[in-house]
Scaffold this motif. Structure first.
Motif, mmCIF file in Angstrom:
data_model
loop_
_atom_site.group_PDB
_atom_site.id
_atom_site.type_symbol
_atom_site.label_atom_id
_atom_site.label_comp_id
_atom_site.label_asym_id
_atom_site.label_seq_id
_atom_site.Cartn_x
_atom_site.Cartn_y
_atom_site.Cartn_z
ATOM 1 N N ILE A 61 0.831 -1.206 0.000
ATOM 2 C CA ILE A 61 0.000 0.000 0.000
ATOM 3 C C ILE A 61 0.867 1.258 0.000
ATOM 4 O O ILE A 61 2.083 1.200 0.092
ATOM 5 C CB ILE A 61 -0.950 0.022 1.231
ATOM 6 N N MET A 62 0.205 2.413 -0.114
ATOM 7 C CA MET A 62 0.811 3.732 0.088
ATOM 8 C C MET A 62 2.003 4.014 -0.822
ATOM 9 O O MET A 62 3.103 4.330 -0.363
ATOM 10 C CB MET A 62 1.233 3.913 1.544
ATOM 11 N N PRO A 63 1.855 3.921 -2.146
ATOM 12 C CA PRO A 63 2.993 4.214 -3.031
ATOM 13 C C PRO A 63 3.460 5.669 -2.918
ATOM 14 O O PRO A 63 2.679 6.579 -2.636
ATOM 15 C CB PRO A 63 2.432 3.922 -4.427
ATOM 16 N N SER A 64 4.758 5.850 -3.123
ATOM 17 C CA SER A 64 5.371 7.176 -3.209
ATOM 18 C C SER A 64 6.307 7.137 -4.408
ATOM 19 O O SER A 64 7.265 6.359 -4.420
ATOM 20 C CB SER A 64 6.131 7.513 -1.932
ATOM 21 N N THR A 65 6.044 7.978 -5.426
ATOM 22 C CA THR A 65 6.623 7.777 -6.752
ATOM 23 C C THR A 65 7.383 9.010 -7.229
ATOM 24 O O THR A 65 6.970 10.142 -6.983
ATOM 25 C CB THR A 65 5.504 7.448 -7.759
ATOM 26 N N VAL A 66 8.486 8.767 -7.920
ATOM 27 C CA VAL A 66 9.263 9.849 -8.534
ATOM 28 C C VAL A 66 9.518 9.507 -9.998
ATOM 29 O O VAL A 66 9.539 8.340 -10.388
ATOM 30 C CB VAL A 66 10.606 10.083 -7.811
ATOM 31 N N ARG A 67 9.707 10.553 -10.804
ATOM 32 C CA ARG A 67 10.079 10.371 -12.199
ATOM 33 C C ARG A 67 11.589 10.539 -12.323
ATOM 34 O O ARG A 67 12.157 11.537 -11.868
ATOM 35 C CB ARG A 67 9.357 11.383 -13.091
ATOM 36 N N LEU A 68 12.243 9.543 -12.952
ATOM 37 C CA LEU A 68 13.692 9.567 -13.134
ATOM 38 C C LEU A 68 14.088 9.970 -14.544
ATOM 39 O O LEU A 68 15.229 10.365 -14.780
ATOM 40 C CB LEU A 68 14.281 8.192 -12.812
ATOM 41 N N GLY A 69 13.194 9.813 -15.497
ATOM 42 C CA GLY A 69 13.483 10.154 -16.884
ATOM 43 C C GLY A 69 12.188 10.302 -17.649
ATOM 44 O O GLY A 69 11.097 10.249 -17.077
ATOM 45 N N SER A 107 8.090 8.140 2.038
ATOM 46 C CA SER A 107 8.034 9.405 1.311
ATOM 47 C C SER A 107 9.321 9.507 0.515
ATOM 48 O O SER A 107 10.418 9.545 1.086
ATOM 49 C CB SER A 107 7.900 10.591 2.267
ATOM 50 N N MET A 108 9.201 9.539 -0.809
ATOM 51 C CA MET A 108 10.384 9.514 -1.675
ATOM 52 C C MET A 108 10.359 10.713 -2.616
ATOM 53 O O MET A 108 9.331 11.011 -3.222
ATOM 54 C CB MET A 108 10.419 8.208 -2.474
ATOM 55 N N ILE A 109 11.508 11.396 -2.713
ATOM 56 C CA ILE A 109 11.625 12.541 -3.607
ATOM 57 C C ILE A 109 12.930 12.436 -4.391
ATOM 58 O O ILE A 109 13.870 11.745 -3.982
ATOM 59 C CB ILE A 109 11.584 13.888 -2.845
ATOM 60 N N ARG A 110 12.972 13.132 -5.516
ATOM 61 C CA ARG A 110 14.195 13.243 -6.313
ATOM 62 C C ARG A 110 14.788 14.621 -6.071
ATOM 63 O O ARG A 110 14.118 15.649 -6.263
ATOM 64 C CB ARG A 110 13.894 13.049 -7.801
ATOM 65 N N LEU A 111 16.028 14.666 -5.618
ATOM 66 C CA LEU A 111 16.676 15.925 -5.281
ATOM 67 C C LEU A 111 17.175 16.645 -6.534
ATOM 68 O O LEU A 111 17.241 16.068 -7.618
ATOM 69 C CB LEU A 111 17.839 15.673 -4.320
ATOM 70 N N LYS A 112 17.539 17.907 -6.356
ATOM 71 C CA LYS A 112 17.998 18.710 -7.494
ATOM 72 C C LYS A 112 19.263 18.159 -8.128
ATOM 73 O O LYS A 112 19.509 18.356 -9.317
ATOM 74 C CB LYS A 112 18.236 20.159 -7.031
ATOM 75 N N ARG A 127 19.932 12.824 -6.860
ATOM 76 C CA ARG A 127 19.884 11.764 -5.862
ATOM 77 C C ARG A 127 18.428 11.499 -5.455
ATOM 78 O O ARG A 127 17.557 12.359 -5.600
ATOM 79 C CB ARG A 127 20.701 12.138 -4.632
ATOM 80 N N ILE A 128 18.180 10.310 -4.915
ATOM 81 C CA ILE A 128 16.868 9.940 -4.403
ATOM 82 C C ILE A 128 16.930 9.945 -2.884
ATOM 83 O O ILE A 128 17.876 9.415 -2.280
ATOM 84 C CB ILE A 128 16.434 8.547 -4.905
ATOM 85 N N CYS A 129 15.918 10.535 -2.257
ATOM 86 C CA CYS A 129 15.817 10.579 -0.797
ATOM 87 C C CYS A 129 14.550 9.869 -0.370
ATOM 88 O O CYS A 129 13.447 10.215 -0.830
ATOM 89 C CB CYS A 129 15.822 12.023 -0.307
ATOM 90 N N LEU A 130 14.693 8.884 0.498
ATOM 91 C CA LEU A 130 13.562 8.107 1.016
ATOM 92 C C LEU A 130 13.502 8.282 2.526
ATOM 93 O O LEU A 130 14.495 8.040 3.222
ATOM 94 C CB LEU A 130 13.736 6.625 0.663
ATOM 95 N N TYR A 175 4.602 8.463 9.085
ATOM 96 C CA TYR A 175 3.861 9.033 7.959
ATOM 97 C C TYR A 175 4.495 10.345 7.497
ATOM 98 O O TYR A 175 3.846 11.391 7.455
ATOM 99 C CB TYR A 175 2.392 9.231 8.315
ATOM 100 N N PRO A 176 5.774 10.319 7.140
ATOM 101 C CA PRO A 176 6.465 11.562 6.796
ATOM 102 C C PRO A 176 6.064 12.087 5.419
ATOM 103 O O PRO A 176 5.565 11.349 4.562
ATOM 104 C CB PRO A 176 7.936 11.152 6.800
ATOM 105 N N ARG A 177 6.293 13.366 5.224
ATOM 106 C CA ARG A 177 6.263 14.005 3.907
ATOM 107 C C ARG A 177 7.534 14.835 3.803
ATOM 108 O O ARG A 177 7.831 15.644 4.691
ATOM 109 C CB ARG A 177 5.033 14.891 3.749
ATOM 110 N N THR A 178 8.270 14.638 2.726
ATOM 111 C CA THR A 178 9.577 15.267 2.566
ATOM 112 C C THR A 178 9.596 16.129 1.314
ATOM 113 O O THR A 178 9.069 15.727 0.272
ATOM 114 C CB THR A 178 10.671 14.192 2.497
#
Length: 326
Positions: free
Chosen positions: A125-133, A180-185, A188-191, A231-234
Motif C-alpha cells: 500500500i501507500m505508493p510514493s513515486t518519482v520520475r527519473l526520466g 516518502s520519496m523525492i528526487r533531489l535537485k 539523488r533519491i531521498c527516502l 507518515y512523513p512528507r519530505t
C-alpha cells in the motif's frame, strides 16, 4: 471520512469532475483520499493557489475493484495529463494492492494503466513515486505480511505500463510505515520513513544511482516513546535543504511513562484483555512484595499531600494536596 473530522466540519457532496484541470499550473496541488482501507470509493480535491482554496470533492472510479484506497501520490505529465498511484482492495476484499491510473483530459476521466505488483500475501500500500526520466519511474511501497513489515521499490521503464521489483531499502520497520520519496535537485533519491520498532524514530536513506543502490541508513531521530509515529512528507527547499514533516510520539518519563504503558496496554488489549493481563501480573508477584509496594505507594501519596496542606499558605497548593489525599 477516514479518521475523525473537526467538530462542525462536514464534507461537501461528491460530484463528477468536469475535467480541464490545469495540472501544470505553477501553484497546482492535488490531494486524493480514501473512505476505507478495504472497500468503497475515493475522491480528490485540487487547488491552483497553493492550497488556500480547494475545488472538489470529485469521485474517483473504482476501476472494477471492491474498493480504492487513495492517498496522495501523483506525477504531472502535462497540462491535462497526470498519473496517480493508488491502492485497491485485493481479490478477497482486504487491503491492498497498488496500481497506476492516468487522466489525459484534466481529471474528467481516469483509466487503469497497470498493477504495480502481484496480489500480495499481506498488503502492499501507500505508493510514493518519482520520475527519473522521460519514461522511467520509481515507486516505494509499504508492505507487510504475517511475519514482518518493510518498504520495497518497483521500477517502470515505460511510463507506468509495466513494473519490476527493484530493491528493499527498509527491510524491517516493525509494524510498518508509509514511505516518502523525492528526487533531489542533484538527481539523488531521498527516502524517508517512520521506524516502528525499537529504537522508535524517523529514518532516511539516499541513493546516488536512481534507487538501484542505497547508502547506509540515516537516523533523523530515535527518541520515540512508542510505535505510533511516522507518515512523513519530505520536500526539498529552494536553498537545497531537505525538510521532513511527520507525526511523533514523544518519549514519556517517570510516572507519565508508567501511565502511558498502562493506557497503551488497555488500548491494545481491550479492557477485558488488560484486566486479565493485570491480574496475571499480580498473581505472579509475591504477596508480601505486593503489600509492601501498595503500602509504600499509599504512604508516599499521603505524605506528599499532607505536606502540601500543612506547609502551604496558598489555596492552589492546598487544593492539590487535598486532591492527592482523596
Amino acid at each position: 471520512l477516514h479518521g475523525i473530522a473537526p467538530p462542525g466540519r462536514k464534507e461537501k457532496p461528491w460530484s463528477d469532475c468536469p475535467g480541464d484541470i490545469e495540472f501544470s499550473h505553477p501553484d497546482f496541488a492535488m490531494t486524493l483520499r480514501m473512505t476505507d482501507v478495504h472497500t468503497g470509493p475515493s475522491r480528490f480535491y485540487y487547488s491552483t493557489d497553493r492550497g488556500h482554496q480547494w475545488a472538489g470533492p470529485f469521485r474517483l472510479p473504482l476501476f472494477g475493484q471492491h474498493g480504492i484506497a487513495a492517498r496522495t501520490d501523483y506525477l504531472v505529465n502535462g497540462p491535462r495529463d497526470c498519473l496517480a498511484f493508488l491502492t485497491a482492495s485485493k481479490q478477497n476484499g482486504q487491503e491492498g494492492r497498488p496500481l497506476c491510473v492516468r487522466t489525459t483530459d484534466g481529471g474528467g476521466t481516469w483509466k487503469f494503466i497497470s498493477w504495480i505488483n502481484e496480489d500480495p500475501q499481506g498488503y502492499a500500500i501507500m505508493p510514493s513515486t518519482v520520475r527519473l526520466g522521460e519514461r522511467e519511474l520509481l515507486t516505494a511501497i509499504r508492505c507487510r505480511d504475517a511475519a514482518k513489515a518493510w518498504i520495497e521499490t518497483y521500477r517502470s521503464l515505460d511510463n507506468g505500463a509495466h513494473w519490476k521489483l527493484d530493491t528493499v531499502p527498509a527491510p524491517d520497520l516493525g509494524e510498518g510505515n508509509a514511505p516518502s520519496m523525492i528526487r533531489l535537485k542533484d538527481a539523488r533519491i531521498c527516502l524517508t520513513y517512520g521506524h516502528r520498532t525499537p529504537p522508535y524514530g524517523i529514518r532516511a536513506r539516499l541513493s546516488n544511482d536512481g534507487g538501484r543502490h542505497w547508502l547506509p541508513e540515516v537516523i533523523l531521530r530515535d527518541d520515540g516513546g512508542g510505535r505510533d509515529l511516522g507518515y512523513p512528507r519530505t520536500v526539498q527547499r529552494p536553498d537545497g535543504k531537505i525538510a521532513t514533516i511527520y507525526y511523533f510520539h514523544d518519549q514519556p518519563s517517570g510516572v507519565s511513562a508508567r501511565n502511558f504503558q498502562h493506557a497503551w496496554l488497555m488500548r491494545s488489549l481491550g479492557e477485558a484483555g488488560y484486566r486479565d493481563w493485570f491480574v496475571a501480573r499480580v498473581n505472579e508477584t509475591h504477596l508480601g512484595l505486593y503489600l509492601f509496594c501498595l503500602i509504600a505507594q499509599i504512604a508516599l501519596f499521603a505524605s506528599v499531600g499532607g505536606a502540601l496542606i500543612y506547609f502551604s499558605g496558598y489555596l492552589i497548593p492546598m487544593a492539590i494536596g487535598q486532591g492527592i489525599l482523596n
